[in-house]
Scaffold this motif. Structure first.
Motif, PDB file in Angstrom:
ATOM      1  N   GLU A  11     -12.954  24.761  71.597  1.00  0.00           N
ATOM      2  CA  GLU A  11     -13.566  23.523  71.122  1.00  0.00           C
ATOM      3  C   GLU A  11     -14.165  23.724  69.741  1.00  0.00           C
ATOM      4  OE1 GLU A  11     -16.716  22.270  73.659  1.00  0.00           O
ATOM      5  OE2 GLU A  11     -17.745  24.195  73.620  1.00  0.00           O
ATOM      6  N   ALA A  12     -14.176  22.644  68.984  1.00  0.00           N
ATOM      7  CA  ALA A  12     -14.681  22.701  67.616  1.00  0.00           C
ATOM      8  C   ALA A  12     -16.179  22.937  67.590  1.00  0.00           C
ATOM      9  CB  ALA A  12     -14.344  21.399  66.890  1.00  0.00           C
ATOM     10  N   GLN A  13     -16.630  23.411  66.435  1.00  0.00           N
ATOM     11  CA  GLN A  13     -18.055  23.595  66.230  1.00  0.00           C
ATOM     12  C   GLN A  13     -18.669  22.298  65.698  1.00  0.00           C
ATOM     13  OE1 GLN A  13     -15.797  26.326  64.679  1.00  0.00           O
ATOM     14  NE2 GLN A  13     -15.812  26.495  66.911  1.00  0.00           N
ATOM     15  N   THR A  14     -19.988  22.250  65.692  1.00  0.00           N
ATOM     16  CA  THR A  14     -20.717  21.064  65.270  1.00  0.00           C
ATOM     17  C   THR A  14     -21.633  21.392  64.093  1.00  0.00           C
ATOM     18  OG1 THR A  14     -22.642  21.452  66.693  1.00  0.00           O
ATOM     19  CG2 THR A  14     -20.744  20.296  67.680  1.00  0.00           C
ATOM     20  N   PRO A  15     -22.070  20.378  63.358  1.00  0.00           N
ATOM     21  CA  PRO A  15     -23.076  20.624  62.322  1.00  0.00           C
ATOM     22  C   PRO A  15     -24.328  21.280  62.872  1.00  0.00           C
ATOM     23  CG  PRO A  15     -22.077  18.481  61.983  1.00  0.00           C
ATOM     24  CD  PRO A  15     -21.565  18.993  63.314  1.00  0.00           C
ATOM     25  N   GLU A  16     -24.689  20.933  64.102  1.00  0.00           N
ATOM     26  CA  GLU A  16     -25.883  21.538  64.715  1.00  0.00           C
ATOM     27  C   GLU A  16     -25.687  23.033  64.963  1.00  0.00           C
ATOM     28  OE1 GLU A  16     -26.098  17.403  64.679  1.00  0.00           O
ATOM     29  OE2 GLU A  16     -24.507  18.600  65.630  1.00  0.00           O
ATOM     30  N   ASP A  17     -24.456  23.444  65.274  1.00  0.00           N
ATOM     31  CA  ASP A  17     -24.176  24.876  65.407  1.00  0.00           C
ATOM     32  C   ASP A  17     -24.460  25.598  64.098  1.00  0.00           C
ATOM     33  OD1 ASP A  17     -23.233  24.605  68.053  1.00  0.00           O
ATOM     34  OD2 ASP A  17     -21.181  24.220  67.376  1.00  0.00           O
ATOM     35  N   MET A  18     -24.082  24.984  62.991  1.00  0.00           N
ATOM     36  CA  MET A  18     -24.347  25.583  61.681  1.00  0.00           C
ATOM     37  C   MET A  18     -25.849  25.643  61.417  1.00  0.00           C
ATOM     38  SD  MET A  18     -21.245  26.099  61.131  1.00  0.00           S
ATOM     39  CE  MET A  18     -20.157  25.527  62.448  1.00  0.00           C
ATOM     40  N   GLY A  19     -26.542  24.589  61.839  1.00  0.00           N
ATOM     41  CA  GLY A  19     -27.990  24.554  61.653  1.00  0.00           C
ATOM     42  C   GLY A  19     -28.701  25.666  62.389  1.00  0.00           C
ATOM     43  N   GLN A  20     -28.207  26.024  63.568  1.00  0.00           N
ATOM     44  CA  GLN A  20     -28.826  27.107  64.335  1.00  0.00           C
ATOM     45  C   GLN A  20     -28.781  28.417  63.561  1.00  0.00           C
ATOM     46  OE1 GLN A  20     -26.930  27.315  68.174  1.00  0.00           O
ATOM     47  NE2 GLN A  20     -27.654  25.292  68.788  1.00  0.00           N
ATOM     48  N   LEU A  21     -27.639  28.707  62.942  1.00  0.00           N
ATOM     49  CA  LEU A  21     -27.547  29.951  62.173  1.00  0.00           C
ATOM     50  C   LEU A  21     -28.436  29.890  60.934  1.00  0.00           C
ATOM     51  CD1 LEU A  21     -26.391  32.737  61.697  1.00  0.00           C
ATOM     52  CD2 LEU A  21     -24.492  31.670  60.457  1.00  0.00           C
ATOM     53  N   VAL A  22     -28.486  28.744  60.282  1.00  0.00           N
ATOM     54  CA  VAL A  22     -29.326  28.619  59.096  1.00  0.00           C
ATOM     55  C   VAL A  22     -30.792  28.858  59.443  1.00  0.00           C
ATOM     56  CG1 VAL A  22     -30.206  26.977  57.395  1.00  0.00           C
ATOM     57  CG2 VAL A  22     -27.753  27.161  57.788  1.00  0.00           C
ATOM     58  N   VAL A  23     -31.250  28.309  60.549  1.00  0.00           N
ATOM     59  CA  VAL A  23     -32.640  28.530  60.975  1.00  0.00           C
ATOM     60  C   VAL A  23     -32.884  30.019  61.210  1.00  0.00           C
ATOM     61  CG1 VAL A  23     -34.306  28.125  62.824  1.00  0.00           C
ATOM     62  CG2 VAL A  23     -32.991  26.221  61.885  1.00  0.00           C
ATOM     63  N   PHE A  24     -31.936  30.693  61.846  1.00  0.00           N
ATOM     64  CA  PHE A  24     -32.085  32.139  62.053  1.00  0.00           C
ATOM     65  C   PHE A  24     -32.170  32.867  60.721  1.00  0.00           C
ATOM     66  CE2 PHE A  24     -29.806  36.218  62.042  1.00  0.00           C
ATOM     67  CZ  PHE A  24     -30.718  36.984  62.767  1.00  0.00           C
ATOM     68  N   LEU A  25     -31.243  32.577  59.806  1.00  0.00           N
ATOM     69  CA  LEU A  25     -31.235  33.272  58.522  1.00  0.00           C
ATOM     70  C   LEU A  25     -32.482  32.960  57.709  1.00  0.00           C
ATOM     71  CD1 LEU A  25     -27.476  32.851  57.551  1.00  0.00           C
ATOM     72  CD2 LEU A  25     -28.615  34.945  58.332  1.00  0.00           C
ATOM     73  N   ALA A  26     -33.019  31.775  57.867  1.00  0.00           N
ATOM     74  CA  ALA A  26     -34.246  31.410  57.166  1.00  0.00           C
ATOM     75  C   ALA A  26     -35.457  32.151  57.720  1.00  0.00           C
ATOM     76  CB  ALA A  26     -34.479  29.904  57.263  1.00  0.00           C
ATOM     77  N   SER A  27     -35.317  32.692  58.916  1.00  0.00           N
ATOM     78  CA  SER A  27     -36.416  33.406  59.573  1.00  0.00           C
ATOM     79  C   SER A  27     -36.267  34.920  59.487  1.00  0.00           C
ATOM     80  CB  SER A  27     -36.494  32.999  61.053  1.00  0.00           C
ATOM     81  OG  SER A  27     -36.524  31.606  61.220  1.00  0.00           O
ATOM     82  N   ALA A  28     -35.069  35.401  59.197  1.00  0.00           N
ATOM     83  CA  ALA A  28     -34.770  36.833  59.296  1.00  0.00           C
ATOM     84  C   ALA A  28     -35.114  37.564  58.004  1.00  0.00           C
ATOM     85  CB  ALA A  28     -33.293  37.020  59.633  1.00  0.00           C
ATOM     86  N   LYS A  29     -35.962  38.556  58.120  1.00  0.00           N
ATOM     87  CA  LYS A  29     -36.439  39.291  56.949  1.00  0.00           C
ATOM     88  C   LYS A  29     -35.436  40.309  56.437  1.00  0.00           C
ATOM     89  CE  LYS A  29     -40.350  42.161  55.419  1.00  0.00           C
ATOM     90  NZ  LYS A  29     -41.645  42.777  55.829  1.00  0.00           N
ATOM     91  N   HIS A  30     -34.696  40.929  57.340  1.00  0.00           N
ATOM     92  CA  HIS A  30     -33.858  42.064  56.960  1.00  0.00           C
ATOM     93  C   HIS A  30     -32.360  41.796  57.097  1.00  0.00           C
ATOM     94  CE1 HIS A  30     -37.342  44.546  56.333  1.00  0.00           C
ATOM     95  NE2 HIS A  30     -37.765  44.341  57.564  1.00  0.00           N
ATOM     96  N   VAL A  31     -31.984  40.534  57.141  1.00  0.00           N
ATOM     97  CA  VAL A  31     -30.558  40.178  57.127  1.00  0.00           C
ATOM     98  C   VAL A  31     -30.247  39.620  55.753  1.00  0.00           C
ATOM     99  CG1 VAL A  31     -28.741  38.789  58.178  1.00  0.00           C
ATOM    100  CG2 VAL A  31     -30.613  39.668  59.599  1.00  0.00           C
ATOM    101  N   THR A  32     -29.434  40.332  54.992  1.00  0.00           N
ATOM    102  CA  THR A  32     -29.090  39.864  53.651  1.00  0.00           C
ATOM    103  C   THR A  32     -27.729  40.397  53.242  1.00  0.00           C
ATOM    104  OG1 THR A  32     -30.000  39.499  51.428  1.00  0.00           O
ATOM    105  CG2 THR A  32     -30.153  41.747  52.313  1.00  0.00           C
ATOM    106  N   GLY A  33     -27.062  39.647  52.391  1.00  0.00           N
ATOM    107  CA  GLY A  33     -25.750  40.043  51.912  1.00  0.00           C
ATOM    108  C   GLY A  33     -24.621  39.823  52.899  1.00  0.00           C
ATOM    109  N   GLN A  34     -24.892  39.075  53.968  1.00  0.00           N
ATOM    110  CA  GLN A  34     -23.915  38.915  55.033  1.00  0.00           C
ATOM    111  C   GLN A  34     -23.165  37.591  54.920  1.00  0.00           C
ATOM    112  OE1 GLN A  34     -23.542  41.696  57.069  1.00  0.00           O
ATOM    113  NE2 GLN A  34     -24.978  42.378  55.492  1.00  0.00           N
TER     114      GLN A  34
END
Length: 263
Positions: A230-253
């Motif tokens: 099944e296809a992904q949704t805009p909300e699925d993308m939002g979930q990852l963005v929220v994680f990346l906006a919170s993650a201190k040591h995830v970069t360059g990925q």
């Protein structure tokens, strides 16, 4: 009653290309996580509509018109964020366009127009956002690439090149600012039910088999390309963005949200 602290409470976010589709979904997700969200888009009416959805969630917001092809427009957008909100903590650079055509059919103008938005626009946005984030030595930048930034697609050589470019730029940029409290990552959406895929000009119509309707082609692509079916949704993308906006040591990925397509 215990107060609930949301992960992005007090943060100021900017979603470039946030007027509809994936961008609007990301703007809502950031607001649901507690951020105040500025929505910027080439179409001010769409930006205003997306901004109203953020406001309905109880967050501060603003709508801004921007043309990411032009440095002065991008700088004016970032200046407006600073003027109205004082700083910038999270920037999502999601503005993008797509067209289709095989090598040999594509014109130089088609190539240049797509690169101007999809790649030059990311560069210009990051440049202006960085200057503001450096004032507080903090920032989370997320650039929208695509699964087409990891895997080539026929009829999309120019689009694929732009999205591969976003990933390479993001990785190099992340290393430049890694010691400044700023992270930079790329979001790689898979197959999302937006204008790129659906409708008479979308990929599901272009790649339809003989006798197959656009809707049947869409269903076939979901079932054959995506292990989850099944296809992904805009909300699925939002979930990852929220994680990346919170993650201190995830970069360059460059992280795909694609139902297992790129495994």
């Amino acid at each position: 009653m215990t107060d609930i602290t949301l992960p992005l409470d007090g943060k100021i976010a900017l979603v470039v290309g946030g007027g509809r589709g994936i961008g609007a979904g990301i703007a809502r997700s950031l607001a649901e996580a507690g951020a105040d969200v500025v929505v910027a888009d080439y179409d001010l009416a769409l930006a205003t509509e997306s901004s109203a959805a953020v406001e309905a969630l109880g967050c501060r917001t603003a709508a801004i018109k921007v043309d990411v092809r032009h440095a002065e427009s991008v700088q004016a957008m970032v200046d407006a964020v600073e003027r109205q909100f004082g700083r910038l903590d999270i920037a999502v650079n999601n503005a993008g366009i797509v067209s289709v055509g095989k090598v040999g059919e594509l014109t130089v103008d088609q190539w240049d127009q797509l690169m101007a938005v999809n790649l030059r626009g990311v560069f210009l946005s990051c440049t202006s956002e960085l200057a503001l984030m450096r004032k507080n030595r903090f920032g989370r930048i997320i650039n929208t690439s695509s699964i087409a930034g990891k895997i080539g697609f026929p009829d999309l050589s120019h689009y694929t090149a732009s999205k591969f470019g976003v990933i390479g730029f993001t990785n190099a940029f992340a290393k430049e600012v890694a010691g400044e409290g700023i992270t930079v990552n790329a979001l790689c959406p898979g197959i999302v039910e937006t204008g790129m895929w659906r409708g008479d000009d979308g990929m599901s119509a272009r790649w339809a088999q003989d006798g197959e309707s656009e809707a049947e082609s869409w269903d076939r692509h979901q079932s054959t390309l995506l292990p989850q079916g099944e296809a992904q949704t805009p909300e699925d993308m939002g979930q990852l963005v929220v994680f990346l906006a919170s993650a201190k040591h995830v970069t360059g990925q460059a992280i795909a949200v694609d139902g297992g397509f790129s495994l």
